[in-house]
Structure formats: C-alpha cells, structure tokens
Design a protein around this motif. Structure first.
Motif, PDB file in Angstrom:
ATOM      1  N   ALA A 100      -5.610   0.423   4.735  1.00 15.20           N
ATOM      2  CA  ALA A 100      -5.801   0.854   3.516  1.00 15.20           C
ATOM      3  C   ALA A 100      -4.601   2.018   3.356  1.00 15.20           C
ATOM      4  N   PHE A 157      -1.285   2.052   0.833  1.00 12.26           N
ATOM      5  CA  PHE A 157      -1.151   3.275  -0.134  1.00 12.26           C
ATOM      6  C   PHE A 157       0.109   3.667   0.366  1.00 12.26           C
ATOM      7  N   GLU A 196       2.532   1.207  -1.593  1.00 14.85           N
ATOM      8  CA  GLU A 196       2.653   1.272  -3.003  1.00 14.85           C
ATOM      9  C   GLU A 196       3.034   2.831  -3.505  1.00 14.85           C
ATOM     10  N   THR A 242      -7.501  -5.086   4.210  1.00 17.47           N
ATOM     11  CA  THR A 242      -6.215  -4.694   3.084  1.00 17.47           C
ATOM     12  C   THR A 242      -6.792  -5.447   1.792  1.00 17.47           C
ATOM     13  N   ALA A 274      -9.191  -2.794   0.412  1.00 17.78           N
ATOM     14  CA  ALA A 274      -8.463  -1.688  -0.052  1.00 17.78           C
ATOM     15  C   ALA A 274      -7.783  -2.029  -1.447  1.00 17.78           C
ATOM     16  N   GLY A 293     -10.659  -2.140  -3.948  1.00 15.43           N
ATOM     17  CA  GLY A 293     -11.399  -0.918  -3.993  1.00 15.43           C
ATOM     18  C   GLY A 293     -13.107  -1.372  -3.579  1.00 15.43           C
ATOM     19  N   GLY A 325     -11.555  -0.047   4.629  1.00 12.10           N
ATOM     20  CA  GLY A 325     -10.424   0.049   3.813  1.00 12.10           C
ATOM     21  C   GLY A 325     -10.630   0.215   2.376  1.00 12.10           C
ATOM     22  N   THR A 337     -11.398   4.165   2.366  1.00  8.92           N
ATOM     23  CA  THR A 337     -10.253   4.869   2.710  1.00  8.92           C
ATOM     24  C   THR A 337      -9.320   5.041   1.262  1.00  8.92           C
ATOM     25  N   MET A 338      -9.087   3.810   0.708  1.00  6.82           N
ATOM     26  CA  MET A 338      -8.078   3.645  -0.729  1.00  6.82           C
ATOM     27  C   MET A 338      -8.897   4.765  -1.755  1.00  6.82           C
ATOM     28  N   ARG A 339     -10.073   4.669  -1.700  1.00 10.43           N
ATOM     29  CA  ARG A 339     -10.956   5.372  -2.693  1.00 10.43           C
ATOM     30  C   ARG A 339     -10.712   6.888  -2.482  1.00 10.43           C
ATOM     31  N   GLY A 390      -6.262   5.603  -4.385  1.00 11.71           N
ATOM     32  CA  GLY A 390      -5.034   4.721  -4.527  1.00 11.71           C
ATOM     33  C   GLY A 390      -5.176   3.786  -5.914  1.00 11.71           C
ATOM     34  N   GLN A 393      -6.221   0.808  -8.452  1.00 11.62           N
ATOM     35  CA  GLN A 393      -7.010  -0.218  -8.579  1.00 11.62           C
ATOM     36  C   GLN A 393      -6.732  -1.008  -9.628  1.00 11.62           C
TER      37      GLN A 393
END
Length: 429
Positions: free
Chosen positions: A30, A34, A37, A161, A164, A167, A203, A206-208, A212, A214
């Motif tokens: 994640a 991030f 991106e 991945t 992530a 989401g 993942g 962590t992304m939330r 990051g 979505q």
C-alpha cells in the motif's frame, strides 16, 4: 471436505507463520502504491498546472495536449529502448500476477510508470505497481524470511496491492478465487486465500489510513427492488457495453503487431504518444489519463453532454486505450475500461431517461470491464463499487450471463508470450 484434502490443508502453525510477513507485505504494498501515485500526481501537477500557469498557457489547448503526450511517448520510448531494465515487461503481455522482475528493472519501470500516469496516457497503475512491489518485496522477504517461497510472496504482494488499489480486500479475494482454483493438491479455498487476504486487508486499511486514491463512487439513489423494465434495460446496456469492450479486444492484437513491427521502442512508443496526442486534441482533457477523476467528472456533469458527444468520447477513449496498451506504455487496462463503461451508462441513461442512472452506469462498467479484464468477479465487484449500491447486484448477476457467453469465446486482451515460471524457492543471495 474429504480426509485427504483435510490432510493437505495448511496447518494452523503455517497460517500463523505467514500472518506477520503477509501483514508487512500488505502494508509495504500500500505504501508503495501510495508513493508512486503521489509522485505521479506531483509530476502531473507540474506539467499540467504549474508550468502552463507560469508560462501563461492554457493546459487544455490542443497544442499543449499534443506536445505533452508526444514528449511523454518519446521519453518512455527512449527509456524502454536504452535504460537498464528497459522499463520492465510490456504490459500488453503481462497479467496482474506475474513472475518477479529483477531489482535492476525497478528504476526504469518506476520512471516510465510515473511518466505515463502523469503524462495523460490512458492506462491505470495496477500492472506496473504490482510488478514494482513484487520485485522489491521478493528481495526483502528473501532476506528476512528466507523460508517463505517466492510463489507465496508474489501472491501476497499482488493481493496487498489489489486491496490497496480498490480500498477493500474483497477485490483481491475475487481475483484470487479464480487463480487458486487452478492450483493442484486440493485443500479448502479459504486455506489457500488466507495469506493473500491478510495482505489484502493490510493493504486496504493502510491505503485508507493514508487517504490514498480510490475508485470514484458518485452518489446515486439506491435502486432498491428492481422491476422487469430495470432487468430488461440492464441486460441491454450490458450487452451493448460488452460489444464496446470486445471491439477493443479484437483490435488490440493487430494494433500491438503494428506498433511492435517498428522494432525499436523509441520509434513505436513515440508514435503511440503522437497518436494519443492527436486523440487528446480531438477528445479534450476528459479523454486523458487513467480515467478515475474523469469518470467522476463525466457522471457529475452528465447533463452538460449531449448524447452524440458522449458517444464521441467513448470512441476516442476506446482508441486511446487500445493505442496506450498496444504501443508499449506501461500500465493496466481496468481504470480506462471503467471510464468507458461509465460513459456507456451515461449514454444509455440519455437514451432511456427512466433507467436509473446508477443501474445504467453499473451495467455499462460491468459490460466493458468483463472482456477487458476477462474476469466476471472483478467486473461484478467494480460495477457495484462504482455506484456504491449493492441493490443493483441482482440485475448484474442476471445481465452478466449473456455477456459472459459473448466473452467466453472471444480472445483475451493480452499478448501471450512465454514467461519464466514463478520459482518455488527464493534464489540464493
């Protein structure tokens, strides 16, 4: 489960031993997504906002769009031809889960991925991001957990991945349901999904936490209980959208053969950039980039677009997707397919105003993603997520049946080349 398969199932100790490495892999996957991106967004902001503003230029002007995409193609082409690692594998030949690349490939793959995302190329981040994370994590896990096989690392990295990217770990579970179905040796499905789901969950969370990017989820009224008209219209929209996706799939190998017939990446990727620049001039800014923000913009402002303008946008984006994927740019095909599907749904709603917008877009997205991704679970999942309405699922489950009959005998949007198998054990050192 019979006794033999129960005996073959991984033990509790095996699950526990894989849990911590899977959590770490999910978090790092994640963070890697991030970081890429964010880097791409920074470059995009510089190219499409800071520089034009400093120079008094309209970034939506045709010549700026043409120039940036042409230069993006030239830069990526030179890197793919001459840089160490050559930007990794051609994404046209690569599935989501693929053998790990050498670490020496990471720098060039990172650069061409960022340039493509920032330069307006009509591809998403999923394939190169998974490849980057896999190359790095195979090396890291090999150093700190040498008992974990490369095959497991590849699986949990891809799962982390994907979790992530969308989401939620559900996306990874659906993707890997099809993959593990082909495994030999029996055992319960959830036993085989345990480590990937741990990684996917880590993942996604962590992304939330990182807030990051979505998939866009515009707010629509819930469909509720569908009626017969909803079902009939949903099937019709799905079939039309599937035909649109199949058009890209059918043309794709011919386009790939044409571009790669020029032999030199510096030539054919530059040509691809020039053609994308022409399409960008014709279609405007809404037809550029992977399509996530553009999907939200199109749906939000759908009343401002006449029907034939939407059809024109669909045609331009479809051509941009085929050229981007065939001309050697690094990126995935799902995100632009989502944009095209959403545009088909908007067009369907314009033709049939009584058709609920959320259902129209869900059916359009499912119909296009199905032949492009060649995965019914992923198509269903993304269609529901994009409208944030689970009540459309009954209609989608019926509408996908004729669409799958159309897709099942069609070619994949993938150029098949021999790849080395994923090693069972990590290489020494």
């Amino acid at each position: 489960m019979d006794s033999e398969n129960a005996h073959d199932a991984p033990s509790l100790g095996t699950h526990l031993a894989l849990s911590f490495p899977s959590l770490v892999v999910g978090v790092i996957s994640a963070v890697g997504l991030f970081a890429v991106e964010e880097l791409a967004h920074a470059v995009e902001h510089a190219v499409w906002s800071t520089l034009p503003e400093a120079w008094g230029i309209d970034p939506a002007s045709g010549w700026w769009i043409f120039g940036i995409l042409s230069l993006t193609g030239l830069a990526i082409g030179l890197i793919v031809q001459f840089a160490p690692g050559h930007g990794g594998r051609d994404s046209a030949t690569t599935e989501l889960v693929a053998p790990p690349l050498r670490l020496s490939t990471v720098p060039s793959l990172l650069v061409v991925t960022v340039l493509g995302l920032a330069g307006g190329v009509s591809l998403g981040p999923e394939i190169p991001i998974i490849a980057l994370n896999t190359a790095i994590l195979v090396a890291l896990v090999g150093r700190f957990w040498p008992g974990v096989s490369t095959e497991v690392v590849v699986m949990v990295t891809a799962a982390g991945t994907i979790g992530a990217l969308f989401g939620t770990p559900v996306a990874a579970a659906l993707v890997f349901t099809g993959i593990v179905a082909g495994f030999k040796g029996g055992g319960a499905l959830w036993d085989r999904l345990f480590a990937p789901l741990v990684s996917a969950g880590a993942g996604a969370v962590t992304m939330r936490w990182l807030d990051g990017p979505q998939l866009p989820a515009p707010a629509f009224p819930l469909l509720g209980a569908p009626n017969a008209a909803d079902l009939g219209a949903g099937i019709a929209v799905t079939i039309v959208a599937t035909l649109v996706g199949l058009a890209a799939v059918v043309v794709f190998p011919y386009a790939h053969r044409f571009f790669h017939g020029l032999k030199h990446p510096a030539l054919y990727i530059t040509l691809g950039g020039i053609l994308l620049g022409v399409l960008g001039v014709i279609g405007g800014p809404i037809t550029l980039f992977k399509g996530a923000q553009q999907t939200a913009e199109l749906v939000r402002n759908h009343a401002e677009y006449p029907l034939w303008t939407i059809v024109f946008i669909i045609a331009i984006k479809l051509a941009a997707l085929v050229i981007s994927a065939a001309a050697g740019f690094r990126g995935g095909r799902i995100f632009p397919a989502v944009f095209i599907g959403a545009a088909v749904g908007v067009a369907a709603h314009a033709v049939m105003p009584t058709l609920p917008m959320g259902l129209a877009i869900a059916c359009g997205v499912m119909g296009v993603v199905l032949p492009v991704a060649r995965d019914g679970w992923v198509a269903l999942f993304i269609a529901v997520v994009i409208v944030a309405d689970a009540t459309v699922l009954p209609v989608l489950c019926v509408a996908i049946l004729p669409a799958w009959l159309m897709v099942s005998r069609a070619p994949e949007m993938l150029i098949h080349e021999a790849l080395p198998p994923v090693a069972k054990e990590l290489p020494a050192g």
